[in-house]
Design a protein around this motif. Structure first.
Motif, mmCIF file in Angstrom:
data_model
loop_
_atom_site.group_PDB
_atom_site.id
_atom_site.type_symbol
_atom_site.label_atom_id
_atom_site.label_comp_id
_atom_site.label_asym_id
_atom_site.label_seq_id
_atom_site.Cartn_x
_atom_site.Cartn_y
_atom_site.Cartn_z
ATOM 1 N N SER A 212 -11.561 -23.743 22.548
ATOM 2 C CA SER A 212 -11.342 -22.463 21.864
ATOM 3 C C SER A 212 -12.503 -22.206 20.914
ATOM 4 C CB SER A 212 -10.038 -22.515 21.078
ATOM 5 O OG SER A 212 -8.921 -22.501 21.936
ATOM 6 N N PRO A 213 -12.594 -21.015 20.305
ATOM 7 C CA PRO A 213 -11.937 -19.794 20.770
ATOM 8 C C PRO A 213 -12.822 -19.106 21.788
ATOM 9 C CG PRO A 213 -13.138 -19.318 18.763
ATOM 10 C CD PRO A 213 -13.393 -20.777 19.084
ATOM 11 N N ARG A 232 -10.677 -20.725 26.507
ATOM 12 C CA ARG A 232 -10.264 -19.380 26.107
ATOM 13 C C ARG A 232 -11.227 -18.321 26.626
ATOM 14 N NH1 ARG A 232 -7.663 -19.559 21.089
ATOM 15 N NH2 ARG A 232 -8.480 -17.481 20.696
ATOM 16 N N ASP A 236 -8.714 -14.719 19.352
ATOM 17 C CA ASP A 236 -7.276 -14.853 19.137
ATOM 18 C C ASP A 236 -6.537 -13.614 19.642
ATOM 19 O OD1 ASP A 236 -7.816 -17.239 17.990
ATOM 20 O OD2 ASP A 236 -7.038 -16.749 16.001
ATOM 21 N N ASP A 267 -4.930 -17.204 26.164
ATOM 22 C CA ASP A 267 -4.450 -17.513 24.812
ATOM 23 C C ASP A 267 -2.933 -17.539 24.757
ATOM 24 O OD1 ASP A 267 -4.677 -18.342 22.202
ATOM 25 O OD2 ASP A 267 -5.112 -16.372 21.372
#
Length: 422
Positions: A212-213, A232, A236, A267
């Motif tokens: 991530s991210p 990812r 977010d 996610d």
């Protein structure tokens, strides 16, 4: 094989941010064992800042004091995770989760604590010290707890540090590690990803490696597939329709890279009770139709499914959303899923079954009003279809019409339907 299918589980970030406690993790694990395990949900993941005694929200406290051992390896804050006392780390909590028939995971940041570098602590099992391998010029822009490592200038030292922390996690019984501040950090993170991957694979315990991210760069797909189990494809993701609408473009680009052992990750699923550290009455802002769209897209593209809400607060709809066997089966029974077309109002996806017993057709209404959709089966090589079932309603659908074989559906604003046709 690790992560033969897209991992399914729960992560503490969406509901408890940096402030999750052992009691909350245990409660969510118990709920998963009681209500979700039989449907394939298995990972219980403690997200960021478990080593910070004063964490209390989704916000980070820059330059706070972190808990770590004499080798610069982070340890759970005992005031939040009491079973970690006396140097036990996460071993007792992992044992509890394993006792429920589930698997245990943690979040880490890439690199080592800046506190370890400032104190020049020794690196376990080596002749290196923290200052030998820490890179003070490689700091996460949103959380300054860590220094990246000198993976190219001092590869042996960086390797030794990563091997030391994954050896510790193996002792604890960790099954899943989410490594943050890394998936979108190409090109300078390339060697760091490789060293992390090699350390996790050599630690003596199977662990899923999640990066991530996002958004991870699409042109690095083959590197990611080689060294990680999931990564990812977005920053977010929260309960906002515009973010969900934007996910369709990402899913279309990444879906061809899904396969056993490596899964593009859309996610966490912001379902149910969210942001509990701020407001215990908070709830997802998605409508029920938007939640169905989200779950449909994640399953059609075969993203990992990681629920983000406080599970014990689930209402009946949220539980049904997470336990629809027919929809969840798409994650494990299909291959080569992809978008068929997109118009101003509608998006259509197809996912063929591995057993060649038909396929799945998902129709998404991305408009601002209810729409009636007509999907011409023969146009897409599905003229042999005689049967169809809509998976969210569980109802058998008519296929044969005077004008030919067609799937017809009335789909609400921001809603979706999925048909299994055979």
């Amino acid at each position: 094989m690790i992560a033969k299918n897209p991992p399914m589980g729960w992560n503490s970030w969406d509901c408890y941010g940096a402030a999750v406690t052992e009691a909350q993790v245990r409660a969510n694990a118990q709920y998963m064992a009681d209500h979700l395990k039989e449907y394939g949900w298995e990972y219980v993941v403690v997200d960021i800042q478990w080593y910070q005694p004063t964490a209390g929200s989704h916000e980070y406290e820059p330059f706070s004091t972190l808990c770590m051992d004499e080798y610069g390896r982070l340890l759970p804050a005992v005031n939040r995770f009491p079973s970690a006392a006396d140097g036990k780390g996460f071993a007792p909590l992992a044992e509890y989760v394993h006792g429920l028939g589930l698997k245990f995971g943690i979040h880490i940041m890439r690199g080592m604590p800046r506190m370890a570098a400032h104190r020049n602590l020794p690196i376990f099992g080596s002749d290196f010290t923290a200052k030998d391998v820490a890179n003070p010029n490689s700091i996460c822009c949103w959380n300054p707890d860590m220094y990246g490592l000198k993976c190219e200038q001092n590869e042996a030292g960086a390797r030794a540090y990563y091997e030391s922390i994954f050896a510790l996690y193996a002792e604890w019984g960790v099954d899943f590690v989410k490594v943050d501040d890394i998936a979108r950090e190409y090109p300078h993170c390339k060697r760091e990803i490789e060293l992390i991957s090699e350390a996790i694979r050599g630690c003596g315990r199977d662990m899923v490696l999640s990066l991530s991210p996002g958004p991870a760069p699409l042109d690095r797909a083959e590197h990611l597939k080689t060294y990680a189990n999931m990564w990812r494809i977005t920053d977010d993701f929260w309960d906002n329709w515009n973010l969900l609408l934007a996910m369709f473009e990402r899913a279309e680009k990444w879906c061809t890279h899904s396969g056993p052992g490596h899964w593009p990750d859309a996610d966490m699923l912001p379902v149910g009770a969210l942001r509990q550290c701020t407001n215990p009455d908070d709830w997802t802002r998605f409508t029920e139709d938007e939640l169905i769209t989200m779950m449909s897209l994640w399953c059609m593209m075969r993203s990992p499914l990681i629920a983000g809400g406080d599970l014990p607060k689930n209402d009946a709809f949220t539980l049904q959303l997470l336990t629809n066997r027919d929809v969840l089966e798409i994650e494990t029974a299909t291959h080569c899923a992809h978008q068929l077309y997109r118009t101003e109002d509608e998006i259509a996806w197809i996912a063929p079954r591995l057993d060649q017993k038909g396929c799945y057709i998902a129709l998404f209404n991305i408009s601002e009003k209810k729409q009636s959709f007509h999907f011409p089966l023969e146009t897409y090589g599905l003229g042999a279809t005689n049967h169809a079932k809509e998976l969210w309603s569980g109802k058998t659908a008519r296929v044969n019409y005077p004008e030919g074989k067609v799937l017809k559906a009335s789909v609400p604003k921001h809603g979706a339907v999925i048909f299994r046709v055979f």
